[in-house]
Design an enzyme around this catalytic site. Structure first.
Site, short mmCIF file in Angstrom:
data_model
loop_
_atom_site.label_atom_id
_atom_site.label_comp_id
_atom_site.label_asym_id
_atom_site.label_seq_id
_atom_site.Cartn_x
_atom_site.Cartn_y
_atom_site.Cartn_z
CG ASP A 31 -2.08 0.96 1.09
OD1 ASP A 31 -3.23 0.51 0.98
OD2 ASP A 31 -1.84 2.19 1.10
N GLY A 92 -15.39 3.01 4.09
CA GLY A 92 -14.27 3.83 3.62
C GLY A 92 -13.60 3.32 2.36
CG HIS A 97 -9.76 -3.60 -9.08
ND1 HIS A 97 -9.46 -3.70 -10.44
CD2 HIS A 97 -9.38 -4.77 -8.52
CE1 HIS A 97 -8.94 -4.90 -10.68
NE2 HIS A 97 -8.87 -5.56 -9.53
CG HIS A 99 -8.69 -3.16 -2.41
ND1 HIS A 99 -9.60 -2.40 -3.10
CD2 HIS A 99 -8.50 -2.52 -1.23
CE1 HIS A 99 -9.94 -1.34 -2.37
NE2 HIS A 99 -9.30 -1.40 -1.22
CG HIS A 101 -6.82 -3.01 3.08
ND1 HIS A 101 -6.07 -1.87 2.90
CD2 HIS A 101 -8.03 -2.74 2.53
CE1 HIS A 101 -6.80 -0.96 2.29
NE2 HIS A 101 -7.99 -1.45 2.05
P1 5GP Z 1 -9.71 1.32 0.29
O1 5GP Z 1 -9.74 2.63 1.02
O2 5GP Z 1 -10.46 1.39 -1.02
O3 5GP Z 1 -10.11 0.13 1.12
O4 5GP Z 1 -8.17 1.06 -0.02
C1 5GP Z 1 -7.50 1.63 -1.07
C2 5GP Z 1 -6.04 1.59 -0.70
O5 5GP Z 1 -5.28 1.82 -1.87
C3 5GP Z 1 -5.63 2.66 0.30
O6 5GP Z 1 -5.09 2.04 1.46
C4 5GP Z 1 -4.58 3.50 -0.45
O7 5GP Z 1 -3.52 3.92 0.36
C5 5GP Z 1 -4.14 2.54 -1.54
N1 5GP Z 1 -3.70 3.19 -2.76
C6 5GP Z 1 -4.33 4.20 -3.44
N2 5GP Z 1 -3.64 4.53 -4.54
C7 5GP Z 1 -2.56 3.72 -4.58
C8 5GP Z 1 -1.47 3.58 -5.49
O8 5GP Z 1 -1.37 4.28 -6.51
N3 5GP Z 1 -0.54 2.63 -5.21
C9 5GP Z 1 -0.63 1.84 -4.11
N4 5GP Z 1 0.35 0.95 -3.92
N5 5GP Z 1 -1.64 1.92 -3.22
C10 5GP Z 1 -2.59 2.86 -3.46
ZN ZN Z 2 -10.20 -2.46 -11.91
#
Ligand code: 5GP
Ligand code: ZN
Length: 113
Positions: A31, A92, A97, A99, A101
């Site tokens: 991340d 949040g 897409h 994913h 964590h």
């Molecule tokens: P969400 O908030 O959708 O559960 O998690 C998205 C995650 O993607 C966040 O923890 C954020 O830091 C990570 N993220 C967003 N943009 C990028 C990127 O360009 N590269 C990487 N490696 N992580 C990203």
């Molecule tokens: Zn996608």
């Protein structure tokens, strides 16, 4: 749209990111804004916007098994780790897409914030 999707671009290496794990179906990478000493995102290569859109049970299962495997290779399997799939606004989710964590390397509180 899959064409505009950040994680599709990462999966296709259109944005260069080092994978910590890859299989025909899944890739994983660190991340950009880590919330723990180990913070890895595990994604299917296929564009699925969120868990609510997922229909492929094998793919969802393989994401979890990949997390367990990566936890071992990262050395956090014994100390412990958390796997989280934020889904939609209240959880949040910011990247649409699906994913998983994988977080570890420190003690984590429960319940989550
Ligand atoms: P969400 O908030 O959708 O559960 O998690 C998205 C995650 O993607 C966040 O923890 C954020 O830091 C990570 N993220 C967003 N943009 C990028 C990127 O360009 N590269 C990487 N490696 N992580 C990203
Ligand atoms: Zn996608």
């Amino acid at each position: 749209m899959a064409d505009e999707c950040l994680f599709c671009k990462i999966a296709k290496q259109e944005i260069p990111v080092k994978f910590v794990y890859e299989s025909p179906e899944i890739v994983a990478f660190r991340d950009i804004n880590p919330q723990a000493p180990t913070h890895i995102l595990i994604i299917p290569r296929q564009h699925v916007p969120s868990l609510s859109h997922a229909t492929d049970a094998a793919m969802v299962g393989r994401l979890s098994l990949a997390a367990a495997e990566i936890a071992k290779s990262e050395g956090i399997a014994e100390s412990g780790y958390r796997v989280v799939m934020n889904t939609n606004k209240d959880a949040g989710q910011t990247v649409f897409h699906v994913h998983l964590h994988l977080l570890g390397g420190r003690h984590m509180a429960w319940p989550p914030g």
